[in-house]
Scaffold this active site. Structure first.
Site, PDB file in Angstrom:
ATOM      1  N   HIS A 193      -9.180  -6.200   8.954  1.00 39.32           N
ATOM      2  CA  HIS A 193      -7.538  -5.759   8.673  1.00 39.32           C
ATOM      3  C   HIS A 193      -6.300  -5.635   9.585  1.00 39.32           C
ATOM      4  O   HIS A 193      -5.574  -6.149   9.446  1.00 39.32           O
ATOM      5  CB  HIS A 193      -7.839  -4.237   7.862  1.00 39.32           C
TER       6      HIS A 193
ATOM      7  N   HIS B 292      -3.093  -0.782  15.429  1.00 37.94           N
ATOM      8  CA  HIS B 292      -2.344  -0.040  14.603  1.00 37.94           C
ATOM      9  C   HIS B 292      -3.212   1.163  14.003  1.00 37.94           C
ATOM     10  O   HIS B 292      -2.619   2.330  13.648  1.00 37.94           O
ATOM     11  CB  HIS B 292      -1.415  -0.631  13.634  1.00 37.94           C
TER      12      HIS B 292
ATOM     13  N   GLU C 198      -5.456   6.771  14.370  1.00 40.27           N
ATOM     14  CA  GLU C 198      -5.710   7.434  13.234  1.00 40.27           C
ATOM     15  C   GLU C 198      -7.145   7.438  12.742  1.00 40.27           C
ATOM     16  O   GLU C 198      -7.818   8.480  12.340  1.00 40.27           O
ATOM     17  CB  GLU C 198      -4.829   6.549  12.200  1.00 40.27           C
ATOM     18  N   ASP C 199      -7.946   6.079  12.831  1.00 41.97           N
ATOM     19  CA  ASP C 199      -8.957   6.030  12.376  1.00 41.97           C
ATOM     20  C   ASP C 199     -10.346   5.907  13.321  1.00 41.97           C
ATOM     21  O   ASP C 199     -11.398   5.847  12.646  1.00 41.97           O
ATOM     22  CB  ASP C 199      -9.157   4.699  11.278  1.00 41.97           C
TER      23      ASP C 199
ATOM     24  N   ASP D 131       1.151  -4.168   7.435  1.00 36.04           N
ATOM     25  CA  ASP D 131      -0.017  -3.224   7.268  1.00 36.04           C
ATOM     26  C   ASP D 131      -0.139  -3.070   5.695  1.00 36.04           C
ATOM     27  O   ASP D 131      -1.089  -3.403   5.002  1.00 36.04           O
ATOM     28  CB  ASP D 131       0.017  -1.878   7.898  1.00 36.04           C
TER      29      ASP D 131
ATOM     30  N   ASP E 276      14.295 -20.639 -17.346  1.00 37.71           N
ATOM     31  CA  ASP E 276      13.968 -21.185 -16.075  1.00 37.71           C
ATOM     32  C   ASP E 276      13.088 -20.420 -15.074  1.00 37.71           C
ATOM     33  O   ASP E 276      13.655 -19.444 -14.562  1.00 37.71           O
ATOM     34  CB  ASP E 276      15.564 -21.013 -15.508  1.00 37.71           C
TER      35      ASP E 276
HETATM   36 MN    MN Z   1      -3.558  -0.269   8.579  1.00 37.32          MN
END
Ligand code: MN
Length: 714
Positions: A48, A72, A76-77, A139, A260
């Site tokens: 990712h 990034h 957080e993870d 992201d 169109d």
């Molecule tokens: Mn992300």
């Protein structure tokens, strides 16, 4: 999955100077941090951030941004901390990772938890570095591309709605059109699958019906332009299902009328050729009325420029054609990112871009039409304590809520504040006391002749504006005192039959302990030196006959020993009157009201009569007593009392005796109301000051016949 060296090579292609080691370190750090984590798709999680970095390399972003993209999600993870990131990659990248992390946190909060304050903080953090937003958009784009892996339909829907309402408009505002189109289309597919399916079917049908139409049309177009010696790049693309759907909704057309679905793009070398190309096309194929837009002469707010037209083309099918130059194309595809290329030196995102981005965000937030999501919620609360306004050049000025154009003017520049005479907000003339709203564009009307008005002080809210206004008032007052002091001395000379002679006066300065003529005039004007003292210093040993102290019919006459006016803050020589409504006396907080022809009327600061002047702040003077106890107790002031007492014989005598005992003197009595048991009287008492009056009131209250005793201010 893109490989480490591939990523680095991709960046090097557009930025040969990039810090390769940094990119490699970020790659390895992120890969290790995410370890064996998996995505909903079952792919390793690290794929990712890598894809996100890939999206940003397509936009040719700088090495720091690519590194941020790789990192990034680590804070957080994973177990990685911001401190580690800062140690390894520096504070700039750490700040960007922090910004992305904050926005991600905001996202996972439930609706009720989405604190407006957090969003505001984020917005401000964002204003420090717009690249944070680009990483966040990339992201989101990758998450949308892989949305179908998420099992829970509610979660998919929530993410899709958020994308439609927040991220796609953001991408559009910053001009990254391709990203906006893709985000919208991916979200549309999730939010309205039936509509998506119908549009796609129709597209397939049209494609099958005339499979060669786009190629034929572009061949014809190419030949046509070549004949007229215009070198053009011609390309075409099918419109996205979502843009077709929107068009159907907007123009109320059905599938049958929809024809169109292909848009052609003609890229030429110059603006002149754009218009020439347009002319050639219109000569060959009839244009559809109402479908022509000239975004070259009137660019879109995000900087987009192009000519748009729709014509009835080959096989009587409508085709849409966009005509633009290479430069315009670059901007159309990449938005603001196009301006930087890989070189950030010119337009630094930390500097010039800074405020523009906040403005774009604000606009989106304020124009949001869907009340369900948090936009509506934040709209009202997000900027509770401040307003963001813009100069005509688009510079952002952040002000406290309630600020006026005068605050704005001083925030931009002192000189602008000092010469401000009027203001236009969003192109409309407004009064200077007008309260600014978020997103207002403010233009200050200036005049060289203007000086700050004391009246502004009553409505400005910033300390900066207030202090500049006060400084100016002081300057003006000083000029007044100088003039007055000189006049006083001139009169003193005249009174003695002497010719006013500044060189002679200058000789006395040392005796007076002053450094200049101006400081003498100033002190004379302010009443800090009496004219007599000055004259004695100028002409030592001389006998004087002139006494201006008896002249003005004001309080000055009562105490002229040092030119004394018992009130501070007044221009000397101005007539002063004590208002009869509130009977101010030393010890009271007071204000002066300038009354034309009468001088200054003194009121207590809580006097109700002041309400009448609420709209005329220029008449107000901030004053105080020279001596809160009254000058040596010589002056006499009148206080008005309201007494309620038992209706009994001899009451008045008791009251008069008590007032006298306290050193006061009753100067007037008026019966206000009388009934069988009680009566109310208004009593004027002469006292030295407020303390004196209060002791009289306290003493009266001790009398058994008195039920209430209070000072009356009407
Ligand atoms: Mn992300």
């Amino acid at each position: 999955m893109i490989r480490q060296y591939e990523l680095v090579e991709k960046v090097k292609k557009y930025d040969p100077q990039v810090n390769e080691a940094l990119l490699n370190r970020a790659y390895v750090f992120s890969m290790k941090a995410h370890g064996s984590q998996k995505r909903a798709s079952g792919d390793p999680y690290f794929s990712h951030p890598l894809e996100v970095a890939g999206i940003l390399t397509d936009m040719r972003l700088d090495g720091d941004t690519i590194a941020t993209a790789l990192l990034h999600d680590t804070v957080e993870d994973t177990l990685a901390t911001l401190d580690e990131i800062r140690d390894l990659f520096g504070s700039e990248i750490a700040a960007m990772v922090d910004g992305v992390t904050k926005l991600s946190r905001l996202e996972i909060q439930t609706e009720s938890e989405r604190q407006a304050e957090n969003f505001r903080k984020f917005l401000l953090a964002l204003s420090n570095d717009i690249r944070v937003l680009l990483v966040k958009l990339a992201d989101r784009l990758h998450n949308m591309r892989t949305l179908y892996h998420i099992g829970k339909p509610e979660k998919r829907r929530r993410i899709a709605l958020e994308t439609m309402e927040i991220y796609a408009p953001l991408a559009e505002r910053i001009g990254i059109r391709a990203m906006k189109d893709e985000l919208e289309d991916l979200a549309f597919r999730e939010i309205n699958p039936e509509a998506y399916a119908s549009v796609t079917q129709r597209l397939e049908y049209l494609r099958e019906k005339a499979p060669n139409l786009p190629n034929n049309a572009s061949r014809q177009l190419r030949a046509l332009l070549r004949k007229k010696d215009i070198k053009a790049q011609i390309s075409w693309r099918e419109k996205t299902p979502f843009s077709i759907w929107k068009k159907m909704e907007r123009d109320h057309i059905g599938f049958e009328e929809l024809s169109d679905v292909v848009a052609f793009r003609v890229i030429v070398d110059s603006v002149g050729e754009c218009y020439k190309t347009l002319g050639i096309i219109h000569q060959k194929w009839p244009m559809v009325p109402g479908q022509f837009d000239d975004y070259i002469s009137t660019p879109k707010r995000n900087g987009y420029r192009s000519l748009h037209t729709t014509v009835i083309g080959p096989r009587k099918r409508r085709i849409e054609i966009q005509i633009r130059t290479h430069d315009m194309h670059e901007v159309a595809e990449k938005g603001v990112a196009a301006h930087w290329g890989y070189k950030l030196g010119d337009i630094s995102p930390r500097d010039k871009g800074k405020y523009r981005w906040v403005r774009e965000l604000l606009e989106i937030l304020e124009q949001s039409s869907n009340p369900e999501e948090f936009l509506e919620h934040t709209k009202f609360e997000m900027f509770q304590d401040q307003v963001f306004c813009f100069t005509p050049k688009g510079e952002l000025i952040s002000l406290p809520r309630g600020s006026t154009p005068v605050d704005f003017a001083y925030a931009v520049h002192t000189a602008i504040g000092d010469s401000c005479v009027g203001a236009k907000v969003n192109g409309k003339v407004v009064p200077l006391r007008h309260q600014l709203q978020n997103g207002d564009q403010v233009e200050i009307v200036r005049s060289k002749a203007q000086t700050p008005s004391p009246r502004w002080e009553s409505f400005v809210v910033t300390g900066r504006a207030r202090s500049f206004i006060r400084r100016h008032i002081r300057k003006q007052e000083r000029a007044e005192f100088l003039k007055l002091g000189r006049t006083i001395l001139q009169n003193a000379f005249k009174g003695e039959g002497l010719e006013f002679d500044e060189p002679t006066i200058r000789e006395s300065l040392e005796t007076l302990g002053l450094s200049s003529l101006n400081s003498l005039y100033f002190k004379l004007g302010k009443g800090e030196i009496s004219h007599r003292k000055a004259m004695e210093a100028i002409f030592p040993g001389m006998k004087f006959k002139y006494d201006p102290g008896a002249e003005p019919a004001n309080l000055r006459g009562k105490d002229d020993t040092d030119g004394g006016i018992p009130i501070k803050g007044l221009t000397a020589g101005v007539a002063v009157h004590l208002a009869e409504c509130c009977h101010p006396m030393p010890g009271d907080r007071i204000v002066g009201i300038r009354e034309s022809g009468k001088g200054v009327m003194i009121h207590t600061s809580d006097c109700e009569a002041l309400n009448a002047y609420a709209e005329e702040p220029d008449k107000w003077l901030d004053l105080s007593w020279k001596d809160e106890k009254g000058a040596q107790g010589q002056d006499i002031y009148t206080g008005r009392l309201k007494l309620t007492m038992t209706n009994k014989a001899g009451v008045l005598a008791d009251i008069a005796a008590m007032v006298a005992k306290q050193g006061g003197n009753i100067s007037n009595i008026k019966i206000a109301h009388r009934d069988v048991e009680f009566f109310t009287m208004l009593v004027d008492v002469e006292v030295k000051n407020l303390d004196h009056l209060l002791s009289v009131i306290a003493a009266l209250r001790t009398l058994s016949v008195i039920s209430t005793a209070e000072r009356l201010k009407t």
